[in-house]
Design an enzyme around this catalytic site. Structure first.
Site, PDB file in Angstrom:
ATOM      1  N   ARG A 242     -20.899   6.481  -9.132  1.00 28.73           N
ATOM      2  CA  ARG A 242     -20.104   5.903 -10.311  1.00 28.73           C
ATOM      3  C   ARG A 242     -19.282   4.205 -10.022  1.00 28.73           C
ATOM      4  O   ARG A 242     -19.290   4.317  -8.837  1.00 28.73           O
ATOM      5  CB  ARG A 242     -18.492   7.116 -10.095  1.00 28.73           C
ATOM      6  CG  ARG A 242     -18.377   8.358 -10.290  1.00 28.73           C
ATOM      7  CD  ARG A 242     -17.216   8.627 -10.642  1.00 28.73           C
ATOM      8  NE  ARG A 242     -17.915  10.344 -11.019  1.00 28.73           N
ATOM      9  CZ  ARG A 242     -17.567  11.636 -10.074  1.00 28.73           C
ATOM     10  NH1 ARG A 242     -18.091  11.190  -8.884  1.00 28.73           N
ATOM     11  NH2 ARG A 242     -18.288  12.122 -10.506  1.00 28.73           N
ATOM     12  N   LYS A 269     -14.082  10.762  -7.287  1.00 33.05           N
ATOM     13  CA  LYS A 269     -13.388  11.715  -8.788  1.00 33.05           C
ATOM     14  C   LYS A 269     -13.055  12.417  -8.529  1.00 33.05           C
ATOM     15  O   LYS A 269     -12.035  13.294  -8.477  1.00 33.05           O
ATOM     16  CB  LYS A 269     -14.158  11.732 -10.130  1.00 33.05           C
ATOM     17  CG  LYS A 269     -13.646  11.831 -11.040  1.00 33.05           C
ATOM     18  CD  LYS A 269     -14.414  12.200 -12.247  1.00 33.05           C
ATOM     19  CE  LYS A 269     -13.546  12.533 -13.204  1.00 33.05           C
ATOM     20  NZ  LYS A 269     -14.522  12.509 -14.411  1.00 33.05           N
ATOM     21  N   HIS A 331     -21.879   3.463 -15.797  1.00 37.73           N
ATOM     22  CA  HIS A 331     -21.467   5.022 -15.876  1.00 37.73           C
ATOM     23  C   HIS A 331     -23.524   5.797 -16.408  1.00 37.73           C
ATOM     24  O   HIS A 331     -23.731   6.642 -15.812  1.00 37.73           O
ATOM     25  CB  HIS A 331     -20.909   5.639 -16.426  1.00 37.73           C
ATOM     26  CG  HIS A 331     -20.948   7.211 -16.596  1.00 37.73           C
ATOM     27  ND1 HIS A 331     -20.072   7.355 -15.537  1.00 37.73           N
ATOM     28  CD2 HIS A 331     -21.498   8.379 -16.980  1.00 37.73           C
ATOM     29  CE1 HIS A 331     -19.586   8.658 -14.988  1.00 37.73           C
ATOM     30  NE2 HIS A 331     -20.938   9.457 -15.837  1.00 37.73           N
ATOM     31  N   ARG A 334     -25.779   6.618 -13.821  1.00 36.10           N
ATOM     32  CA  ARG A 334     -26.218   8.035 -13.634  1.00 36.10           C
ATOM     33  C   ARG A 334     -26.945   9.470 -14.789  1.00 36.10           C
ATOM     34  O   ARG A 334     -27.638   9.888 -14.644  1.00 36.10           O
ATOM     35  CB  ARG A 334     -24.866   8.972 -13.383  1.00 36.10           C
ATOM     36  CG  ARG A 334     -24.558   8.164 -12.363  1.00 36.10           C
ATOM     37  CD  ARG A 334     -22.413   8.063 -12.614  1.00 36.10           C
ATOM     38  NE  ARG A 334     -21.623   9.289 -12.403  1.00 36.10           N
ATOM     39  CZ  ARG A 334     -21.518  10.140 -11.205  1.00 36.10           C
ATOM     40  NH1 ARG A 334     -22.334   9.794 -10.232  1.00 36.10           N
ATOM     41  NH2 ARG A 334     -21.424  11.385 -11.054  1.00 36.10           N
ATOM     42  N   HIS A 358     -20.618  15.872  -9.089  1.00 40.26           N
ATOM     43  CA  HIS A 358     -20.159  16.400 -10.343  1.00 40.26           C
ATOM     44  C   HIS A 358     -19.286  17.822  -9.445  1.00 40.26           C
ATOM     45  O   HIS A 358     -19.757  18.202  -8.804  1.00 40.26           O
ATOM     46  CB  HIS A 358     -21.499  17.639 -11.390  1.00 40.26           C
ATOM     47  CG  HIS A 358     -21.033  15.777 -12.182  1.00 40.26           C
ATOM     48  ND1 HIS A 358     -22.675  16.027 -13.222  1.00 40.26           N
ATOM     49  CD2 HIS A 358     -20.967  15.074 -12.558  1.00 40.26           C
ATOM     50  CE1 HIS A 358     -22.223  15.045 -13.843  1.00 40.26           C
ATOM     51  NE2 HIS A 358     -21.759  14.436 -13.256  1.00 40.26           N
ATOM     52  N   TYR A 368     -22.399  28.226  -4.296  1.00 35.08           N
ATOM     53  CA  TYR A 368     -23.995  27.041  -3.178  1.00 35.08           C
ATOM     54  C   TYR A 368     -23.759  25.915  -3.355  1.00 35.08           C
ATOM     55  O   TYR A 368     -24.227  25.453  -2.261  1.00 35.08           O
ATOM     56  CB  TYR A 368     -25.012  27.392  -4.230  1.00 35.08           C
ATOM     57  CG  TYR A 368     -25.277  28.594  -4.654  1.00 35.08           C
ATOM     58  CD1 TYR A 368     -26.467  28.878  -3.622  1.00 35.08           C
ATOM     59  CD2 TYR A 368     -25.543  30.243  -5.532  1.00 35.08           C
ATOM     60  CE1 TYR A 368     -27.879  30.051  -3.781  1.00 35.08           C
ATOM     61  CE2 TYR A 368     -25.883  31.064  -5.560  1.00 35.08           C
ATOM     62  CZ  TYR A 368     -27.217  30.785  -4.892  1.00 35.08           C
ATOM     63  OH  TYR A 368     -27.789  32.027  -4.772  1.00 35.08           O
TER      64      TYR A 368
END
Length: 407
Positions: A242, A269, A331, A334, A358, A368
């Site tokens: 980011r 974030k 952004h 990404r 994320h 996972y």
């Protein structure tokens, strides 16, 4: 009882004299011709005089109305002069309690709830967009239309989401003022639905087919960007972190021995530490950047104020100068990496998604996520850098080379 004709035809004399209206009300005429309304009354056995205003600013009818108001106060045992002083003092106090004063107090009291970066961002937005418009106004007197005027200025530059957030911040500040008895009501309550509607869309981003042109422009530096601005754009492309994570990077986070960039949880974030495996080309790029700002805390120190980091606006302006205004954002790197790595390099979504840091979509993904796919990500990040070299039309670590022509 006085008449308007008597008042208008009254001439100045050598000494002050009075024209009496009744019940203590009279008009005082100065030698310079000025005319003032006065009320004579007795309170607790002491005779007093109350100034009611200047004629003709206050008419005969208005002077009589003020006299009647004073008489009602006397009837309730209240000295009109004392009340007038109290109102004046209250007005002075009210004028000193500005929106900015209350907003900074609100921010100070709530900043423990936010991350350092988020709290700093809120204050910065208030200082940039709200304080210049309504910051100096007494918060108790601010009208909804004045708040809307500040928000409209944000909307004019197309920052609709920021206007919405600023409205939310203002609402919280007004409600804090109400609770602390410094404002009668929340002035944003009446602004529901006042902001211009807009649709949330995807961030503007290039696709894989646009990469050759973009890399070509970046290599030739036809936009005449500063070296570290080019480096920042390159690092965004290579790591797809980011924008805030990039410009806030510190040298202490970079481990050249393990080829890792470890971003602490407080800067992320999702509030979780994030590891960015660094490809060979990325390491070379960082070593070049270290020659520029290695003596400072920040990887991308501000050119004018090196004790601060680079501004987010620097990258946006750089993309604009390169001809990508409206087509690419910070952004957008990404989104570009996500789609291209999946399409061109064949990586499954989970691996790229973890590199994007994320949040896991569900409990199974969260389980996972403990593995973090770190080994897969190391290989992926190197293949991504190699792919960019290939697209640029050369191999090795030449991706870091830029023709720096600064004007």
């Amino acid at each position: 009882m006085l008449t308007i004709k008597e008042i208008d035809t009254a001439k100045a004399q050598e000494k002050i004299y009075r024209l009496t209206d009744g019940e203590g009300l009279y008009l005082e005429i100065d030698p310079n011709g000025s005319k003032y309304w006065r009320l004579r009354y007795t309170f607790l056995g002491k005779e007093k005089r109350l100034a009611l205003g200047k004629y003709p600013l206050f008419s005969l009818l208005e002077a009589r109305q003020k006299k009647d108001e004073a008489r009602r106060l006397l009837n309730d045992g209240i000295d009109p002069i004392t009340q007038k002083k109290d109102r004046r003092n209250a007005a002075l106090v009210n004028a000193a309690i500005t929106f900015e004063l209350v907003a900074r107090e609100w921010h100070q009291n709530h900043k423990e709830r936010w991350s350092a970066g988020h709290g700093k961002d809120i204050l910065h937005r208030l200082e940039m967009d709200i304080f210049p418009q309504i910051g100096k106004l007494p918060i108790a007197d601010i009208k909804p239309i004045q708040v809307l005027g500040a928000l409209r200025q944000i909307e004019k530059r197309g920052a609709h989401e920021m206007a919405k957030r600023s409205l939310q911040y203002c609402g919280q500040i007004f409600r804090y003022a109400v609770i602390t008895e410094r404002a009668p009501r929340d002035a944003t309550t009446d602004l529901k639905g006042a902001l211009k509607p807009f649709k949330h869309g995807h961030y503007n981003a290039l696709d894989a087919d646009d990469l050759p042109e973009f890399l070509g422009k970046l290599q030739s530096n036809s936009a005449r960007l500063y070296p570290q601005t080019c480096h920042a754009l390159k690092l965004m492309l290579l790591t797809f972190v980011r924008t805030g994570e990039l410009i806030g990077a510190k040298w202490e986070e970079i481990n050249f021995k393990t080829s890792e960039w470890v971003i602490p949880a407080e800067r992320m974030k999702m509030k979780r530490q994030h590891i960015v495996p660094l490809a060979r080309q990325t390491i070379d790029l960082l070593k070049e950047q270290q020659k520029l700002t290695g003596n400072w805390e920040w990887v991308f120190a501000n050119v004018a104020y090196p004790r601060k980091h680079m501004s987010n606006n620097t990258l946006l302006k750089a993309l604009e100068r390169m001809g990508y205004k409206g087509r690419m954002t910070g952004h957008g790197f990404r989104a570009l990496a996500m789609s291209t790595i999946k399409e061109k390099l064949g990586y499954r979504h989970e691996v790229v998604d973890r590199q994007l840091a994320h949040a896991p979509a569900n409990k199974i993904d969260a389980a996972y996520d403990r593995a973090k796919f770190l080994d897969d990500r190391r290989i992926m990040m190197q293949e991504w850098a190699d792919y960019l070299d290939k697209v640029a039309g050369h191999g090795g670590s030449n991706i870091i080379q830029v023709d720096f022509k600064i004007t």
